[in-house]
Design an enzyme around this catalytic site. Sequence first.
Site, PDB file in Angstrom:
ATOM      1  N   HIS A  88      42.647 100.243 -27.398  1.00 47.71           N
ATOM      2  CA  HIS A  88      42.325  99.950 -28.796  1.00 47.71           C
ATOM      3  C   HIS A  88      40.819  99.778 -28.979  1.00 47.71           C
ATOM      4  O   HIS A  88      40.243 100.304 -29.923  1.00 47.71           O
ATOM      5  CB  HIS A  88      43.063  98.687 -29.240  1.00 47.71           C
ATOM      6  CG  HIS A  88      42.847  97.501 -28.337  1.00 47.71           C
ATOM      7  ND1 HIS A  88      43.097  97.546 -26.978  1.00 47.71           N
ATOM      8  CD2 HIS A  88      42.386  96.241 -28.580  1.00 47.71           C
ATOM      9  CE1 HIS A  88      42.813  96.371 -26.441  1.00 47.71           C
ATOM     10  NE2 HIS A  88      42.376  95.563 -27.385  1.00 47.71           N
ATOM     11  N   GLY A 111      42.907  88.878 -20.785  1.00 50.03           N
ATOM     12  CA  GLY A 111      43.817  88.550 -21.884  1.00 50.03           C
ATOM     13  C   GLY A 111      45.256  88.935 -21.578  1.00 50.03           C
ATOM     14  O   GLY A 111      45.787  88.624 -20.512  1.00 50.03           O
ATOM     15  N   GLY A 137      34.355  90.797 -20.278  1.00 51.06           N
ATOM     16  CA  GLY A 137      35.121  92.048 -20.292  1.00 51.06           C
ATOM     17  C   GLY A 137      34.766  92.908 -21.499  1.00 51.06           C
ATOM     18  O   GLY A 137      34.572  94.115 -21.383  1.00 51.06           O
ATOM     19  N   LYS A 138      34.674  92.264 -22.671  1.00 54.00           N
ATOM     20  CA  LYS A 138      34.295  93.000 -23.891  1.00 54.00           C
ATOM     21  C   LYS A 138      32.877  93.552 -23.758  1.00 54.00           C
ATOM     22  O   LYS A 138      32.593  94.674 -24.158  1.00 54.00           O
ATOM     23  CB  LYS A 138      34.358  92.084 -25.114  1.00 54.00           C
ATOM     24  CG  LYS A 138      35.739  91.780 -25.616  1.00 54.00           C
ATOM     25  CD  LYS A 138      35.678  90.980 -26.901  1.00 54.00           C
ATOM     26  CE  LYS A 138      37.072  90.586 -27.364  1.00 54.00           C
ATOM     27  NZ  LYS A 138      37.034  89.835 -28.625  1.00 54.00           N
ATOM     28  N   ASP A 163      46.390  91.883 -21.022  1.00 49.26           N
ATOM     29  CA  ASP A 163      46.462  93.167 -20.305  1.00 49.26           C
ATOM     30  C   ASP A 163      47.593  93.260 -19.275  1.00 49.26           C
ATOM     31  O   ASP A 163      48.223  94.309 -19.148  1.00 49.26           O
ATOM     32  CB  ASP A 163      45.126  93.501 -19.634  1.00 49.26           C
ATOM     33  CG  ASP A 163      44.059  93.952 -20.634  1.00 49.26           C
ATOM     34  OD1 ASP A 163      44.360  94.026 -21.851  1.00 49.26           O
ATOM     35  OD2 ASP A 163      42.933  94.236 -20.197  1.00 49.26           O
ATOM     36  N   ASP A 220      37.248  91.956 -33.307  1.00 46.83           N
ATOM     37  CA  ASP A 220      38.371  91.041 -33.272  1.00 46.83           C
ATOM     38  C   ASP A 220      39.561  91.903 -32.929  1.00 46.83           C
ATOM     39  O   ASP A 220      39.729  93.000 -33.479  1.00 46.83           O
ATOM     40  CB  ASP A 220      38.564  90.310 -34.597  1.00 46.83           C
ATOM     41  CG  ASP A 220      39.464  89.083 -34.411  1.00 46.83           C
ATOM     42  OD1 ASP A 220      39.250  88.337 -33.434  1.00 46.83           O
ATOM     43  OD2 ASP A 220      40.383  88.874 -35.222  1.00 46.83           O
ATOM     44  N   ASN A 253      32.811  86.966 -24.091  1.00 47.71           N
ATOM     45  CA  ASN A 253      33.776  87.611 -23.219  1.00 47.71           C
ATOM     46  C   ASN A 253      33.086  88.716 -22.405  1.00 47.71           C
ATOM     47  O   ASN A 253      32.655  89.729 -22.960  1.00 47.71           O
ATOM     48  CB  ASN A 253      34.912  88.185 -24.089  1.00 47.71           C
ATOM     49  CG  ASN A 253      36.026  88.795 -23.291  1.00 47.71           C
ATOM     50  OD1 ASN A 253      35.796  89.546 -22.357  1.00 47.71           O
ATOM     51  ND2 ASN A 253      37.244  88.491 -23.672  1.00 47.71           N
TER      52      ASN A 253
END
Length: 196
Positions: A178, A151, A11-12, A153, A69, A9
Site C-alpha cells: 500500500h 506493525g 520502517g516508513k 505485517d 497515515d 517509524n
Amino acid sequence: MKFVLASHNKGKLEEMQSILGELGVEVVSQSDVGLELEPEENGMTFAENARIKAQAVMEASGLAAIADDSGLCVDALQGGPGVYSARYGGEEMSYPEKIRMLLQTMQGQTPRTCHFACHITCCFPNGEVLDAEGKCQGTVAFVPMGEGGFGFDPIFFVPDLKKTFAQLSPEEKNAISHRGNALRAFAEQLKAYLEK
C-alpha cells in the site's frame, strides 16, 4: 530537494528513502532536523491524519514535510481497525500483543479478506499540497509468520505470493505494498510538480 518525514517509524523512513531517493529526493527524519513532534492524529480518515502530521512538521521545520497515515482494514471487522490501527488495543500495547488481540477477535470470522490502505500528504512551505493513495489486498493469516516488516505485517497474507508481508524482502514488499503503491503515485505527482 529535502523532505522531513512526519513520523518516528524507521520502517516508513527506509521505504520512503528507497522509493523517493530514485527521484533525487532526500527524506530525513524529524530527529535529523531537531524536531520531536507528536501531532495529535484526531482525523476521521487516513487523509485527514496525514495532513495533520505533514502540516505540523512543515510549520515547525520550515521545510517540505511528508506524512503518511495507513492501517489495516479488515472486512469482517467493518473496515477496522482502520485509522485506529496504531492505537488498536491502546497506544502502550506492543504490536505482537495487538496481533494476538486481532487474531482472537477474528476467531471463527469469515471472510478473512482485508487490505492495507495508505494516504500520503506532502505540505510545502509555499502552501502547496500533494496527496496520493495506495492499497494492497490480502487476507488475515491464522498465525503470525515472518521476521521482517513492522506493525501488522506478520499477519497480512498475500495469496498470490503465499507469504505474509513479514516474509517478503524489502524489495518484494515495496513492489506491491500500500505504501509502495501510494509512493509511486506520489512520485508521479512530484515529478510533475518539480517540472513546473
